[in-house]
Scaffold this active site. Structure first.
Site, mmCIF file in Angstrom:
data_model
loop_
_atom_site.group_PDB
_atom_site.id
_atom_site.type_symbol
_atom_site.label_atom_id
_atom_site.label_comp_id
_atom_site.label_asym_id
_atom_site.label_seq_id
_atom_site.Cartn_x
_atom_site.Cartn_y
_atom_site.Cartn_z
ATOM 1 N N TYR A 1 0.918 -1.145 -0.174
ATOM 2 C CA TYR A 1 -0.022 -0.254 -0.075
ATOM 3 C C TYR A 1 0.729 1.198 -0.106
ATOM 4 C CZ TYR A 1 -3.917 -3.090 0.992
ATOM 5 O OH TYR A 1 -4.996 -3.816 1.072
ATOM 6 N N LYS B 1 3.183 -15.378 1.267
ATOM 7 C CA LYS B 1 3.163 -16.497 0.096
ATOM 8 C C LYS B 1 4.618 -16.519 -0.306
ATOM 9 C CE LYS B 1 0.037 -16.890 -3.004
ATOM 10 N NZ LYS B 1 -0.616 -18.184 -2.897
ATOM 11 N N ASP C 1 -3.219 -17.973 1.176
ATOM 12 C CA ASP C 1 -4.462 -18.643 0.617
ATOM 13 C C ASP C 1 -5.032 -19.664 1.698
ATOM 14 O OD1 ASP C 1 -2.037 -19.829 -0.226
ATOM 15 O OD2 ASP C 1 -2.905 -20.354 -2.099
ATOM 16 N N ASP D 1 -5.203 -7.223 5.808
ATOM 17 C CA ASP D 1 -6.406 -6.338 5.404
ATOM 18 C C ASP D 1 -7.558 -7.574 5.029
ATOM 19 O OD1 ASP D 1 -8.046 -4.401 4.513
ATOM 20 O OD2 ASP D 1 -6.940 -3.588 2.810
ATOM 21 N N ASP E 1 -10.488 -9.225 7.932
ATOM 22 C CA ASP E 1 -12.085 -9.067 7.632
ATOM 23 C C ASP E 1 -12.736 -10.333 7.671
ATOM 24 O OD1 ASP E 1 -12.018 -6.312 7.416
ATOM 25 O OD2 ASP E 1 -12.798 -6.016 5.432
#
Ligand code: NAD
Length: 369
Positions: free
Chosen positions: A143, A193, A226, A250, A254
């Protein structure tokens, strides 16, 4: 010795002031009954600040934020400010606070209260007793990484962002996760990852280095992001503390939050680096939800996310675990009594207003103290 604790309270917009009013009641109660010594200074942020001063947070408020022992924030934003220039939008106030206080570790607990177990979309057996803490790196990664934007290479247009982490950025957030785990169930799952990303290989290397050097007594596991998303909905109870980067954090926070059912129940904390002289850790506590303009001013807002954020403040900024436990227990008790704001209402329960929920909580605190 003075036990004064200075809190900067920034209620913000929409339901922010309504839910913060209930936190004030609890702080007044604890000052009165438990001599907790909280001193509250209130100020504007977000759209409310824009209306008064033409910006989302003033320099004066930033000075107060930097000298406060902790910040409690309600929520910012709303359609009224949709057309304001980007740099003055309500969210810009939040971003400035996070950036200038260098709040690099975002803590988001996902906790399922037994009384609300049916609010989860997952089976009760899967979510019962769930208590996960997600630590998301908040001030670096994709970001913020450079280069970013659009560019043309050999006549072809590209849009790009850069995932980049330094060793100190990973090191400090890993330490937050290990320290938290030591106060919980002593287990950290580090998520990246590493199978397809070089920055993921590096993340894993640095987290392992910190672990082996200073936290070998904490159980450490590594998981691909994942797979972590899948495991969160398959068998969430396997997790204690999850530490991950800005982007994966992020998404995963959630996802974990929704295991618990309602936005109105989710607290968060953002922490910075301890000042070596004063020992203060810059910290901002806020509910995960936004300003809910659709219900603002109607007494329908659930104040529990903000009250649970206050409980995190007691625990992490002031080492007041007993007071935090008492507040958490009071939340559990009001839910077990069947009291519900509209967002968590179900058959057979009693609907209460925002202030009705706050009053019931004070009543429970009175019984527990
Ligand atoms: P939101 O979280 O404000 O609301 C989403 C839905 O959940 C709405 O239906 C709302 O009524 C409900 N809800 C949220 N909190 C609740 C509570 N405590 N009790 C009962 N119901 C609750 O998200 P949104 O609608 O996408 O955004 C509204 C505004 O808030 C926007 O301006 C957005 O930018 C801003 N926002 C701010 C923050 C923040 O301040 N940290 C976070 C998210 C969104």
């Amino acid at each position: 010795m003075s036990n004064t604790k200075n809190i900067l309270m920034l209620p913000g917009d929409g339901i922010g002031p309504e839910v913060m009013a209930e936190v004030k009641k609890v702080i007044d109660w604890s000052n009165d009954k438990r001599d907790t010594g909280f001193e509250i200074e209130e100020d504007l942020v977000g759209g409310a600040c824009y209306d008064a001063h033409g910006c989302a947070v003033t320099d004066d408020t930033m000075v107060k934020a930097k000298s406060a022992d902790a910040i409690l924030l309600g929520a910012v934003g709303g359609p009224k400010w949709d057309n304001v220039a980007r740099e003055h939008r309500p969210e810009a106030g939040l971003l400035r606070l996070r950036k200038e206080l260098d709040l690099f570790a975002n803590l988001r607990p996902a906790l399922v209260f037994d009384a609300l177990i049916d609010a989860s979309t997952l089976k009760p057996d899967v979510v019962r007793g769930l208590d996960i803490m997600i630590v998301r790196e908040l001030t670096a990664g994709v970001y913020f990484g450079e280069p970013r934007g659009e560019e043309t290479r050999d006549g072809v247009d590209y849009g790009l962002d850069t995932q980049i982490y330094s060793e100190p950025e990973i090191d400090r957030v890993a330490r937050v996760a290990f320290d938290l785990a030591k106060k919980r169930n002593n287990k950290v799952t580090s998520v990246e990852k590493a199978n397809v990303m070089e920055s993921g290989v590096f993340w894993r290397k640095i987290v392992s280095k910190v672990h082996d050097a200073d936290y070998a007594d904490v159980e450490l596991g590594h998981m691909y992001a994942d797979n972590c998303a899948m495991q969160l909905v398959r068998w969430p109870a396997q997790f204690d503390v999850i530490v991950t980067d800005n982007l994966f954090g992020d998404l995963l926070s959630d996802c974990a939050a929704m295991l618990t059912g309602s936005l109105g129940m989710l607290p968060s904390a953002s922490l910075g680096t301890k000042d070596p002289v004063t020992g203060v850790i810059p910290a901002m506590y806020e509910p995960v939800h936004g300003s809910a303009p659709d219900i603002a001013g109607e007494g329908k807002a659930n104040p529990l996310a903000t009250l649970l954020s206050h409980s995190m403040m007691l625990r992490y900024s002031f080492d007041m675990a007993q007071d935090a436990d008492m507040l958490d227990q009071a939340v559990q008790n009001v839910l077990e009594r069947g009291l519900r704001t509209a967002d968590i209402m179900s058959d057979g329960m009693t609907q209460v207003t925002t202030s009705g929920m706050g009053d019931a909580l004070i009543e429970e605190l009175g019984k527990l103290s």
